[in-house]
Design a protein around this motif. Structure first.
Motif, PDB file in Angstrom:
ATOM      1  N   VAL A 167       7.274   2.552   4.900  1.00 42.65           N
ATOM      2  CA  VAL A 167       7.279   1.950   3.562  1.00 42.65           C
ATOM      3  C   VAL A 167       8.118   2.822   2.643  1.00 42.65           C
ATOM      4  CG1 VAL A 167       5.873   1.307   1.573  1.00 42.65           C
ATOM      5  CG2 VAL A 167       5.015   0.903   3.900  1.00 42.65           C
ATOM      6  N   LEU A 168       9.026   2.190   1.912  1.00 44.36           N
ATOM      7  CA  LEU A 168       9.877   2.877   0.952  1.00 44.36           C
ATOM      8  C   LEU A 168       9.349   2.622  -0.452  1.00 44.36           C
ATOM      9  CD1 LEU A 168      13.341   1.864   2.454  1.00 44.36           C
ATOM     10  CD2 LEU A 168      12.085   3.993   2.835  1.00 44.36           C
ATOM     11  N   ARG A 176       5.737  -7.391  -2.411  1.00 39.97           N
ATOM     12  CA  ARG A 176       5.186  -6.881  -1.163  1.00 39.97           C
ATOM     13  C   ARG A 176       5.907  -5.586  -0.814  1.00 39.97           C
ATOM     14  NH1 ARG A 176       4.912 -12.593  -0.467  1.00 39.97           N
ATOM     15  NH2 ARG A 176       2.750 -13.216  -0.066  1.00 39.97           N
ATOM     16  N   PRO A 177       5.364  -4.802   0.116  1.00 40.68           N
ATOM     17  CA  PRO A 177       5.983  -3.504   0.424  1.00 40.68           C
ATOM     18  C   PRO A 177       7.430  -3.636   0.899  1.00 40.68           C
ATOM     19  CG  PRO A 177       3.772  -3.637   1.363  1.00 40.68           C
ATOM     20  CD  PRO A 177       4.099  -5.002   0.848  1.00 40.68           C
ATOM     21  N   PHE A 235      11.443  -6.717   2.288  1.00 46.01           N
ATOM     22  CA  PHE A 235      10.191  -6.851   1.539  1.00 46.01           C
ATOM     23  C   PHE A 235       9.306  -7.798   2.343  1.00 46.01           C
ATOM     24  CE2 PHE A 235      12.940  -5.514  -1.964  1.00 46.01           C
ATOM     25  CZ  PHE A 235      12.104  -4.697  -2.708  1.00 46.01           C
ATOM     26  N   ALA A 236       8.181  -7.296   2.851  1.00 47.60           N
ATOM     27  CA  ALA A 236       7.359  -8.125   3.733  1.00 47.60           C
ATOM     28  C   ALA A 236       5.921  -7.648   3.728  1.00 47.60           C
ATOM     29  CB  ALA A 236       7.922  -8.094   5.161  1.00 47.60           C
ATOM     30  N   GLY A 237       5.010  -8.574   4.013  1.00 50.37           N
ATOM     31  CA  GLY A 237       3.599  -8.243   4.106  1.00 50.37           C
ATOM     32  C   GLY A 237       2.824  -9.376   4.743  1.00 50.37           C
ATOM     33  N   VAL A 238       1.625  -9.062   5.247  1.00 50.51           N
ATOM     34  CA  VAL A 238       0.789 -10.031   5.956  1.00 50.51           C
ATOM     35  C   VAL A 238      -0.349 -10.487   5.053  1.00 50.51           C
ATOM     36  CG1 VAL A 238      -0.715 -10.406   7.943  1.00 50.51           C
ATOM     37  CG2 VAL A 238       1.345  -9.009   8.189  1.00 50.51           C
ATOM     38  N   ASP A 261      12.404 -10.924   1.332  1.00 51.32           N
ATOM     39  CA  ASP A 261      13.841 -10.669   1.196  1.00 51.32           C
ATOM     40  C   ASP A 261      14.278  -9.710   2.292  1.00 51.32           C
ATOM     41  OD1 ASP A 261      16.449 -10.736   0.163  1.00 51.32           O
ATOM     42  OD2 ASP A 261      15.740 -10.636  -1.895  1.00 51.32           O
ATOM     43  N   ILE A 262      15.550  -9.784   2.636  1.00 48.67           N
ATOM     44  CA  ILE A 262      16.164  -8.893   3.616  1.00 48.67           C
ATOM     45  C   ILE A 262      17.429  -8.316   3.010  1.00 48.67           C
ATOM     46  CG2 ILE A 262      17.240  -8.702   5.889  1.00 48.67           C
ATOM     47  CD1 ILE A 262      15.500 -11.063   6.803  1.00 48.67           C
TER      48      ILE A 262
END
Length: 288
Positions: A151-152, A196-197, A208-211, A220-221
């Motif tokens: 995680v950044l 999201r993280p 940017f992704a999370g469950v 986003d990518i």
């Protein structure tokens, strides 16, 4: 009636910038620009057109200059945001005044905005038309595996600089209808704890992704080269998943994704812009 005097605010005037930051939560209760400004993310691309009363901003319409991607073409356009008026000054035509000033600064370029559902009748008066936005998703079963993607934290200046670099020099997340170089919009979401993280798949691919509830949401990518995200999914999840949903049109990253419905919470309006062919979703991390 004399039109209200409109002042243009940019990042070079700390006093007016502070007045703008004081205005925002008076109209949008959960929104704040202070941390984003402290991070130095307000640059020449963002301008606010405001009416002041005794030094306080009472009405505003902001303009973000954007490198829009529309069916593979890059077009300079603008996105409006923070449009509103404090309750004590409503009914005086101030919102119309700041909107007119903001749009005049855009000239004939394409303009878009995401509206509040309570003011959907306001923007067509200025030549805006609504566009439907789609939701995209796909069934995908995966379990956690491998070394978790780090995680950044965008509170770190070097992370913000890295995101800007990937955003400016890398791929647009979608060519159908999106943007390039919107890192400073994405950082606003992080500054407000709305994102999201941000996870690092490798040096040149951040997401940017999370469950949530067994679904992986990829918002986003930011990447320099295209890649297949499927092998990386186990590193992005901490529980089994059965589906992946996207905050953008995923034609480049997951071309077999289907339309999962209408984005009923995205009230997109456009001006001087024709719709791309087929369903699309303007990236959620590029919305002001």
């Amino acid at each position: 009636m004399t039109p209200p005097a409109v002042v243009e605010i940019d990042h070079r005037d700390p006093a007016l910038q502070a007045a703008f930051c004081d205005y925002v939560p008076r109209v949008f209760r959960t929104v704040d620009f202070r941390r984003w400004c402290e991070w130095g993310e307000w640059n020449d691309d963002y301008r606010a057109f405001a009416v002041l009363d005794e030094g306080r901003v009472v009405a505003n319409a902001s303009v973000m200059r954007m490198r829009l991607r529309i069916e593979g073409r890059e077009v300079i356009g603008y996105q409006l945001g923070a449009v509103g008026c404090v309750p004590s000054h409503r009914g005086r035509g101030l919102s119309r005044g700041v909107m007119s000033a903001a749009l005049e600064s855009c000239g004939e370029a394409p303009v878009l905005l995401f509206a509040n559902k309570n003011v959907l009748g306001f923007y067509p008066r200025f030549g805006f038309k609504p566009w439907e936005q789609a939701l995209f998703g796909a069934a995908f079963h995966a379990v956690p595996g491998g070394e978790p993607a780090p995680v950044l934290d965008l509170v770190e200046a070097h992370v913000r600089e890295g995101l800007v670099s990937l955003s400016e020099e890398g791929l647009a997340v979608t060519e159908r209808f999106g943007s390039r170089g919107h890192a400073r919009i994405a950082s606003w979401y992080a500054a407000n704890a709305f994102s999201r993280p941000l996870r690092q798949l490798h040096a040149d691919a951040w997401v940017f992704a999370g469950v949530e509830n067994g679904t992986l949401y990829i918002d986003d990518i930011f990447a320099r080269e295209p890649f297949d995200p499927r092998p990386h999914i186990p590193r992005l999840i901490d529980q089994p998943i059965t589906a992946v949903h996207f905050g953008f049109t995923p034609e480049r990253w997951w071309p077999w994704a289907g339309v999962a419905g209408e984005d009923s919470e995205a009230y997109l309006f456009v001006r001087n812009l024709g719709p791309p062919s087929g369903p699309h979703r303007f990236p959620v991390m590029a919305r002001t």
